[in-house]
Design a protein around this motif. Sequence first.
Motif, PDB file in Angstrom:
ATOM      1  N   LYS A  56      -3.399  -7.385  -0.819  1.00 54.23           N
ATOM      2  CA  LYS A  56      -2.030  -7.072  -1.275  1.00 54.23           C
ATOM      3  C   LYS A  56      -2.126  -6.072  -2.430  1.00 54.23           C
ATOM      4  CE  LYS A  56       0.373 -10.152  -3.706  1.00 54.23           C
ATOM      5  NZ  LYS A  56       1.162 -11.280  -4.171  1.00 54.23           N
ATOM      6  N   VAL A  57      -1.131  -5.203  -2.525  1.00 57.87           N
ATOM      7  CA  VAL A  57      -1.113  -4.251  -3.645  1.00 57.87           C
ATOM      8  C   VAL A  57       0.247  -4.325  -4.322  1.00 57.87           C
ATOM      9  CG1 VAL A  57      -1.382  -1.826  -4.309  1.00 57.87           C
ATOM     10  CG2 VAL A  57      -2.665  -2.700  -2.359  1.00 57.87           C
ATOM     11  N   GLU A  58       0.218  -4.319  -5.645  1.00 56.67           N
ATOM     12  CA  GLU A  58       1.471  -4.220  -6.417  1.00 56.67           C
ATOM     13  C   GLU A  58       1.296  -3.078  -7.400  1.00 56.67           C
ATOM     14  OE1 GLU A  58       2.590  -7.877  -8.248  1.00 56.67           O
ATOM     15  OE2 GLU A  58       3.001  -8.856  -6.331  1.00 56.67           O
ATOM     16  N   GLU A  90      -7.526 -10.891  -8.563  1.00 53.82           N
ATOM     17  CA  GLU A  90      -6.645  -9.800  -9.013  1.00 53.82           C
ATOM     18  C   GLU A  90      -7.459  -8.678  -9.666  1.00 53.82           C
ATOM     19  OE1 GLU A  90      -3.151 -11.160 -11.176  1.00 53.82           O
ATOM     20  OE2 GLU A  90      -3.266  -9.332 -12.381  1.00 53.82           O
ATOM     21  N   VAL A 145      -8.987  -5.987   0.861  1.00 57.87           N
ATOM     22  CA  VAL A 145      -7.796  -5.879   0.000  1.00 57.87           C
ATOM     23  C   VAL A 145      -6.645  -6.557   0.739  1.00 57.87           C
ATOM     24  CG1 VAL A 145      -6.194  -4.314  -1.159  1.00 57.87           C
ATOM     25  CG2 VAL A 145      -8.616  -3.736  -1.020  1.00 57.87           C
ATOM     26  N   VAL A 149       0.836  -1.213   0.000  1.00 58.59           N
ATOM     27  CA  VAL A 149       0.000   0.000   0.000  1.00 58.59           C
ATOM     28  C   VAL A 149       0.869   1.260   0.000  1.00 58.59           C
ATOM     29  CG1 VAL A 149      -1.709   1.314   1.305  1.00 58.59           C
ATOM     30  CG2 VAL A 149      -1.936  -1.135   1.098  1.00 58.59           C
ATOM     31  N   TRP A 163      -5.992   5.352  -1.145  1.00 61.14           N
ATOM     32  CA  TRP A 163      -6.162   4.595   0.096  1.00 61.14           C
ATOM     33  C   TRP A 163      -6.566   5.549   1.215  1.00 61.14           C
ATOM     34  CZ3 TRP A 163      -5.581  -0.704   0.281  1.00 61.14           C
ATOM     35  CH2 TRP A 163      -5.624  -1.296   1.553  1.00 61.14           C
ATOM     36  N   MET A 202      -4.152  -4.962  -7.540  1.00 56.46           N
ATOM     37  CA  MET A 202      -4.290  -5.354  -6.130  1.00 56.46           C
ATOM     38  C   MET A 202      -5.057  -6.668  -6.073  1.00 56.46           C
ATOM     39  SD  MET A 202      -7.132  -2.701  -4.726  1.00 56.46           S
ATOM     40  CE  MET A 202      -8.793  -2.619  -5.338  1.00 56.46           C
TER      41      MET A 202
END
Length: 479
Positions: free
Chosen positions: A292-294, A305, A290, A171, A313, A298
């Motif tokens: 995980k975020v890349e 995905e 949520v 995040v 956020w 996310m």
Amino acid sequence: MLSVTRTQPLFRQVAADTLQARKNFGIGVRKLSWPSTRHRQRLVILGSGWGGYGLLRGVDRSRWDVVVISPNTYFNFTPLLAGCAVGTLEFRCAIEPVRRYSPEITYYQAWCDEIDFKQKTLKCMPATQPVAKSTTGIESQVETSAQFSIPYDKLVIAVGAYSQTFDVPGVKEHAHFLKDARDARRIRSRILECFEQANQPFLSDIERRNLLNFCIVGGGPTGVEFSAELHDLLHTDIQRHYPRSLARLAKITLYDVAPNILGTFDQSLRKYTEKTLAREGLRILTSHHVEKVEAGKMWVKEQGEVPFGMLVWSTGLAPNPLIKSIRGVEKHPQTSSLITDDHLNVIMEDGTPNPDVWTIGDAGTIKESPLPATAQVANQKAKYLVKKLNKLSKDQEHTVPFEFHNQGSLAYIGNWKAIYDRPNPDGTEEGFMTKETGRVAWLLWRSAYFTMTLSWRNKILVPAYWFLNWIFGRDLTRF
Ligand code: FAD
């Protein structure tokens, strides 16, 4: 464990490293000395937000030797930031410079890192880039980024809180936050970048759709207001100035782990907002987690995905690191904010209030009656302290405890509509203007924030931009 999002700026890290180098070389913390020609007591204010700046404006600066320490050279008028982030208002409308009050006051652009309640001193770190004074390399940097210490007679802690991330991986690195005019600037730039990227001729429709997927996590007032402002932008100026085929692909989704958005508002207003936003085509996904975020995507437990062009956020507050680091005082078990008595004095470990230290705003909670972390509360506490300190400077007593007067909560929900909620103190439903929706609430929203705008400059700029953007549209220039 709580995690905070305001990653230390690079220059702060450099300053910390150079301080370490100083210690390694045996060079101590620099003590600033002040001329003793001024006989006024020194009042140090930490922070230039709703609490700190409110106090600075009202306190009798001729009777106190006021020192303000804040990494921000300006005050953020936070309720207008969502509008600034989409170009409804210009950034200048939502800030006020601290320097307006100098040289009457002393201001340091710095972070306070440590408070010594016994010695009545503060350790501070410059929040400016280290500037080499001479050509001797490392030593000159050490010299100019040195930690310094400041004594106080009276201290007001108004350092606010940071954004909460609940330790969701990625995040901090890949999401945007909305706490400051700088954040609003970054968001505005990213929205327009998404559209320019999606407009490149070689992209597939799927790639375009992903870039124009705007996700907002957190269904509190900030998340809802930002979603609403973004919706207004997409359905007016973006539709007008970008190809139809592109504007049609844009989507806004608001996520929350809770089963409802706007949890602090009355249920009827929550339902009204959900219905209104859904009718406008904004997707609300409550009870979604949520994980995980890349970069650009996310993972949502219930969806898998989710690619996005921009993620904002806004899931509440985490304690400021300074507040976390303070020892020997009472703290709130959940929020870690400093506990105060009803005169806003910080309560020490032994249960006694510290007569020389107060805390206001999001950094403090009154023991007997915790209040929400809002600008309204911070502002009222600042006004209360103004009265107290001004009396104190004349050796008069101010024995009245702080009392909060709830003026209600407002939230903009898009398309010139808002909601307004003011619970009756006795808990009953009936009464004049306790709940409003739609255009009436929108008028209340705009007039409330216009009235609260602090300087004459912004009292002119804010309505002027509202009017200009209504006539000519928002500025879609990306710098
Ligand atoms: P802040 O206003 O956050 O100010 C903290 C100050 O302390 C800053 O100047 C910061 O730079 C400084 N600081 C931080 N660390 C240090 C340190 N170590 N040393 C020295 N200084 C430090 N509330 C409402 O009532 N109505 C609204 O409509 C509303 N809208 C909002 C919209 C947004 C986008 C946001 C983010 C918040 C909104 N709020 C609203 C909440 C409100 O802004 C906060 O409750 C309020 O800002 C708290 O005031 P504060 O003075 O405690 O902290």
